[in-house]
Design an enzyme around this catalytic site. Structure first.
Site, PDB file in Angstrom:
ATOM      1  N   LEU A 210       0.854  -1.189   0.000  1.00 16.15           N
ATOM      2  CA  LEU A 210       0.000   0.000   0.000  1.00 16.15           C
ATOM      3  C   LEU A 210       0.890   1.239   0.000  1.00 16.15           C
ATOM      4  CD1 LEU A 210      -3.096  -0.066   0.430  1.00 16.15           C
ATOM      5  CD2 LEU A 210      -2.693   0.362   2.846  1.00 16.15           C
ATOM      6  N   HIS A 211       0.713   2.132  -0.959  1.00 19.90           N
ATOM      7  CA  HIS A 211       1.491   3.370  -0.876  1.00 19.90           C
ATOM      8  C   HIS A 211       0.871   4.546  -1.623  1.00 19.90           C
ATOM      9  CE1 HIS A 211       3.020   1.574  -4.650  1.00 19.90           C
ATOM     10  NE2 HIS A 211       3.143   2.826  -5.047  1.00 19.90           N
ATOM     11  N   ARG A 212      -0.271   4.339  -2.292  1.00 26.65           N
ATOM     12  CA  ARG A 212      -0.864   5.463  -3.029  1.00 26.65           C
ATOM     13  C   ARG A 212      -1.300   6.558  -2.060  1.00 26.65           C
ATOM     14  NH1 ARG A 212       1.131   4.934  -7.423  1.00 26.65           N
ATOM     15  NH2 ARG A 212       1.077   2.783  -8.080  1.00 26.65           N
ATOM     16  N   ARG A 245       6.550   5.584   2.826  1.00 29.52           N
ATOM     17  CA  ARG A 245       5.512   6.616   2.886  1.00 29.52           C
ATOM     18  C   ARG A 245       4.384   6.173   3.830  1.00 29.52           C
ATOM     19  NH1 ARG A 245       4.053   9.973  -1.512  1.00 29.52           N
ATOM     20  NH2 ARG A 245       2.337  11.234  -0.863  1.00 29.52           N
ATOM     21  N   ASP A 289      -2.216  -1.591  -3.875  1.00 28.19           N
ATOM     22  CA  ASP A 289      -2.537  -0.465  -4.762  1.00 28.19           C
ATOM     23  C   ASP A 289      -1.362  -0.194  -5.705  1.00 28.19           C
ATOM     24  OD1 ASP A 289      -0.704   0.771  -3.093  1.00 28.19           O
ATOM     25  OD2 ASP A 289      -2.162   2.122  -2.160  1.00 28.19           O
TER      26      ASP A 289
END
Ligand code: UD1
Ligand code: UDP
Length: 371
Positions: A210-212, A245, A289
């Site tokens: 997950l990083h969006r 992030r 994502d």
């Protein structure tokens, strides 16, 4: 081309770039009379686990130049790459540059080159989510407008480029180079001891990335996703190698150290390429994502639940194992439990997602010098 050796600067800056340039540099290396490739690292990603490990595992050469731009706002990061890459271009005077993917380094380097009238080849051209709130969508559209060689991974990309007025003769359907990398390193991937190290069985765990910004920069959205992961984690262990992030945001929202989810969620540092792909290949399901992970799971025929409302890689939906679930916890849980109850998409491997992509690319670059 008339026999002149082409000096080509090949740019990479962020994690998903390294596995795209590795097969291409290798393929250029087979024709030393035709190509003089120079690898430039922008330094957009700089942690060892986001950069160095990939250079080592993928056998990339030491960068000819590392621009060391690091993190920053979109303007600051893109601007720094633009300034520093222009200096490299002025010093090296390459015949062309090659950029891959859709990160800030991609557009910044393409722009620096185009303004100096240096031709730009874009690998992974033509992908569109049609969602301009994604920073990557802006990078994709602009990079394709200023590139004269557009290497596309799937046929749908050609329609997108033609609709934006790009000329047909600039578009080359070569296939998916990320998949070539995965095939190239399949022995090392299968040889990873990560399942044993994490004490999980093939088909006995879920894998999350997950990083969006749309998922991790908003505490409510991130909490909803963790709710869903917690529920899935009641059925199988959920392994979550977290992007820096995401870790940063979890800390700032007070969701750190498992606080975001139940005991079934196992947070860990980002993994190297071989370990991560080994986990991906053997997972019961993947929730992500990431762009690249949607493609790799299609290749492995592993169920993928994409935590987005759209994808620039529609072939993974129409042909592959991917489904979209957005960030609504009920929807994610529904899709996840369906897979665990045996309701899986079958999927097939898209055309040209094979081990000859870089060969097709260098043939185009060589412009008739290679038959
Ligand atoms: C970038 C790309 C995204 C890609 C992703 C792949 C853009 C606009 N985004 O997102 O398309 O999917 O990479 O992973 O180019 N950080 C570290 N260490 C690092 C790198 C980043 O701690 O080595 C942290 C910093 O706090 C930084 C944040 O992660 O501010 C975001 O990094 P950045 O490169 O701006 O964007 P990504 O979210 O990584
Ligand atoms: N990847 C990895 N380790 C991880 C997470 C991802 O090696 O912990 C690999 C993944 O297999 C794929 C690439 O990184 O090859 C995807 O990068 P990312 O998700 O960061 O970027 P995106 O594809 O979304 O731009």
């Amino acid at each position: 081309m008339s026999g002149k050796k082409q000096k080509i600067i090949v740019v990479a800056g962020a994690r998903p770039n390294f596995m795209k340039i590795a097969p291409i540099l290798r393929a250029m290396g087979k024709h030393p009379g035709l190509f003089d490739p120079l690898f430039v690292h922008t330094g957009q990603h700089y942690d060892d686990k986001m950069s160095r490990i990939f250079l080592e595992q993928l056998g990339l050469p030491d960068p000819h130049r590392d621009l060391g731009v690091g993190s920053g706002s979109h303007g600051a990061q893109t601007g720094q790459v633009l300034i520093r890459f222009e200096e490299v271009l002025l010093a090296e005077k390459p015949d062309r540059i090659m950029v891959v993917g859709d990160v800030n380094s991609t557009i910044a380097c393409a722009l620096a080159a185009a303004k100096l009238h240096i031709p730009v080849a874009h690998v992974e051209a033509g992908l569109r989510s049609n969602d301009r709130t994604m920073p990557e969508e802006i990078n994709r559209i602009l990079t394709d407008q200023i590139s004269d060689m557009l290497f596309i991974p799937s046929r749908d990309a050609a329609q997108n480029l033609l609709a934006e007025g790009r000329p047909e003769e600039a578009i080359h359907f070569v296939g998916n180079v990320m998949i070539e990398s995965l095939i190239l390193f399949s022995r090392q991937i299968d040889g990873s001891g990560i399942l044993k190290a994490l004490n999980v069985e093939p088909g006995g765990y879920g894998l999350v990335t997950l990083h969006r910004p749309s998922n991790v920069d908003d505490p409510d959205v991130l909490k909803r996703i963790f709710e869903a992961l917690t529920r899935i984690g009641e059925r199988i262990p959920v392994l979550f190698p977290a992007h820096p992030r995401t870790v940063k945001q979890m800390r700032s929202f007070g969701l750190e150290a498992g606080g975001g989810g139940g005991p079934g969620i196992r947070m860990m540092d980002p993994l190297g390429y071989f370990d991560f792909l080994c986990l991906e290949k053997n997972a019961a399901l993947v929730l992500t994502d990431s762009g690249g992970v949607q493609e790799e799971t299609t290749f492995f025929r592993v169920p993928c639940i994409t935590l987005r409302e759209n994808t620039e890689r529609p072939v993974t939906l129409t042909q592959g194992t991917n489904v979209l679930a957005g960030s609504d916890s009920g929807r994610i849980i529904g899709e996840g439990l369906a897979v665990l109850d045996g309701r899986k998409k079958k999927g097939s491997i898209p055309e040209f997602w094979d081990d000859r992509v870089s060969g097709r690319i260098v043939r185009v670059l060589a412009g008739g010098e290679l038959s």
